[in-house]
Design an enzyme around this catalytic site. Structure first.
Site, PDB file in Angstrom:
ATOM      1  N   HIS A 104       2.809  -2.131   4.151  1.00 25.21           N
ATOM      2  CA  HIS A 104       2.856  -0.756   4.304  1.00 25.21           C
ATOM      3  C   HIS A 104       5.256  -0.820   4.632  1.00 25.21           C
ATOM      4  CE1 HIS A 104      -0.983  -0.067   5.755  1.00 25.21           C
ATOM      5  NE2 HIS A 104      -1.150   0.238   4.709  1.00 25.21           N
ATOM      6  N   ASP A 150       1.052  -1.492  -0.362  1.00 27.82           N
ATOM      7  CA  ASP A 150      -0.191   0.007   0.124  1.00 27.82           C
ATOM      8  C   ASP A 150       0.963   1.244   0.116  1.00 27.82           C
ATOM      9  OD1 ASP A 150      -2.097  -1.891   0.124  1.00 27.82           O
ATOM     10  OD2 ASP A 150      -3.191  -0.190   1.760  1.00 27.82           O
ATOM     11  N   ASP A 151      -0.068   2.231  -0.503  1.00 31.03           N
ATOM     12  CA  ASP A 151       1.170   4.220  -0.414  1.00 31.03           C
ATOM     13  C   ASP A 151       2.044   3.814  -1.266  1.00 31.03           C
ATOM     14  OD1 ASP A 151      -1.012   3.929   1.589  1.00 31.03           O
ATOM     15  OD2 ASP A 151       0.696   4.037   3.705  1.00 31.03           O
TER      16      ASP A 151
END
Length: 323
Positions: free
Chosen positions: A252, A38-39
């Site tokens: 993450h 993610d991110d």
């Protein structure tokens, strides 16, 4: 926690269960795992850790936060790595205290998404309180279109902080965009079935069941340990206990550097995720348990082969259906 709860609520089941992806893949009783970064696009440290974990480690795909300042680094990476499995991390919030970003869409069209300083709201609760579904669609459509205009060949969409699947009208936007842009959306069947649904949950269930999109079997549990080795050990226990089906581990990543430490207090955990999913012992464990690593490109192919394929493929111009 809100992200997992929102995804769970969005996947609540009614009398007719949606088709899980595990029915579309071979072998039917296999154990499949998506390791998702993610991110991406948030910062240089996040990008570098994600790139390395995709190339040298066990990360199979990731998604990009289009409002963030380091998106162009992902775009340049994708040009030299055309097989990179990348989606759009639909971003309706900016949760950090001093590291901020605003919308992709024109500000005057998404006023309900903006805090008094003109940034995206820090909390999902504030977005739910102030924004309309029309503003959410305008911003999310702009994020997807921006990714396409920059040349990203997106394989899926998912949700930052779960905000877009935390309200029935928002969830319908999410699923509508998945159909329109002909990509899978992250929706997992993890909602408990041992109690009656609230009116809000029933609305989310109806949105999901009307979408025609298949589901993941679930998301693996979040890892709470802060230090790298205990964190890796917990991931190891999770992998050892993985059940048959299609599961997703959301991680993450970060390089554990000054940049990441300046942005977030979770820099250590992000570096721990990077270490865990580039570790040879993790690779050996996955192999020993017969777990097949897949990405959203595989799910997209399975969806295309099935009768569950959304009806309107993405035109070569890069634009979806109705504009």
């Amino acid at each position: 926690m809100l992200e997992l709860l929102a995804l769970a609520v969005a996947a609540a089941l009614a009398a007719v269960e949606p088709t899980p992806y595990s029915q579309l893949l071979e072998p039917p009783a296999g154990r499949f795992l998506i390791v998702h970064a993610d991110d991406m696009g948030m910062c240089h440290s996040e990008n570098q850790a994600s790139f390395q974990a995709m190339e040298k480690g066990l990360v199979t795909c990731g998604s990009v936060m289009m409002p963030c300042p380091w998106v162009m680094e992902v775009v340049e990476y994708a040009k030299t790595h055309p097989k990179a499995d990348l989606g759009v991390h639909l971003t309706l919030n900016c949760e950090w205290r001093t590291y901020k970003w605003g919308p992709v869409a024109p500000r005057e069209k998404v006023k309900g998404l903006l805090d008094p300083q003109g940034y995206l709201w820090s909390s999902a609760e504030d977005t739910l309180k102030h924004a309309t579904a029309e503003e959410v669609e305008t911003e999310c459509r702009a994020q997807i279109q921006r990714a396409l205009d920059l040349g990203l060949k997106i394989t899926h969409i998912d949700t930052h902080m779960g905000t877009i699947v935390a309200r029935p009208d928002f969830a319908r936007v999410y699923l509508k965009l998945a159909h329109e842009f002909h990509v899978p959306a992250l929706v997992a069947d993890i909602f408990p079935k041992d109690r009656a649904l609230t009116a809000e949950e029933s609305g989310l269930r109806d949105a999901l069941l009307g979408s025609g999109l298949p589901l993941l079997d679930g998301l693996t549990p979040s890892v709470r340990e802060k230090e790298p080795e205990p964190r890796r050990e917990t991931y190891g226990r999770m992998l050892s206990n993985l059940k048959p089906g299609v599961w997703q581990t959301i991680i993450h990543l970060g390089m554990g550097d000054d940049e990441m430490r300046a942005i977030t207090g979770s820099a250590g955990e992000r570096h721990g995720d990077y270490l865990a999913f580039t570790h040879e012992e993790t690779r050996k464990l996955i192999q020993s348990k017969g777990i097949k690593l897949i990405g959203y490109r595989d799910l997209k192919a399975a969806m295309d082969r099935s009768a569950l394929t959304p009806p309107a493929p993405l035109p070569e111009t890069g634009r979806g259906g109705a504009q």
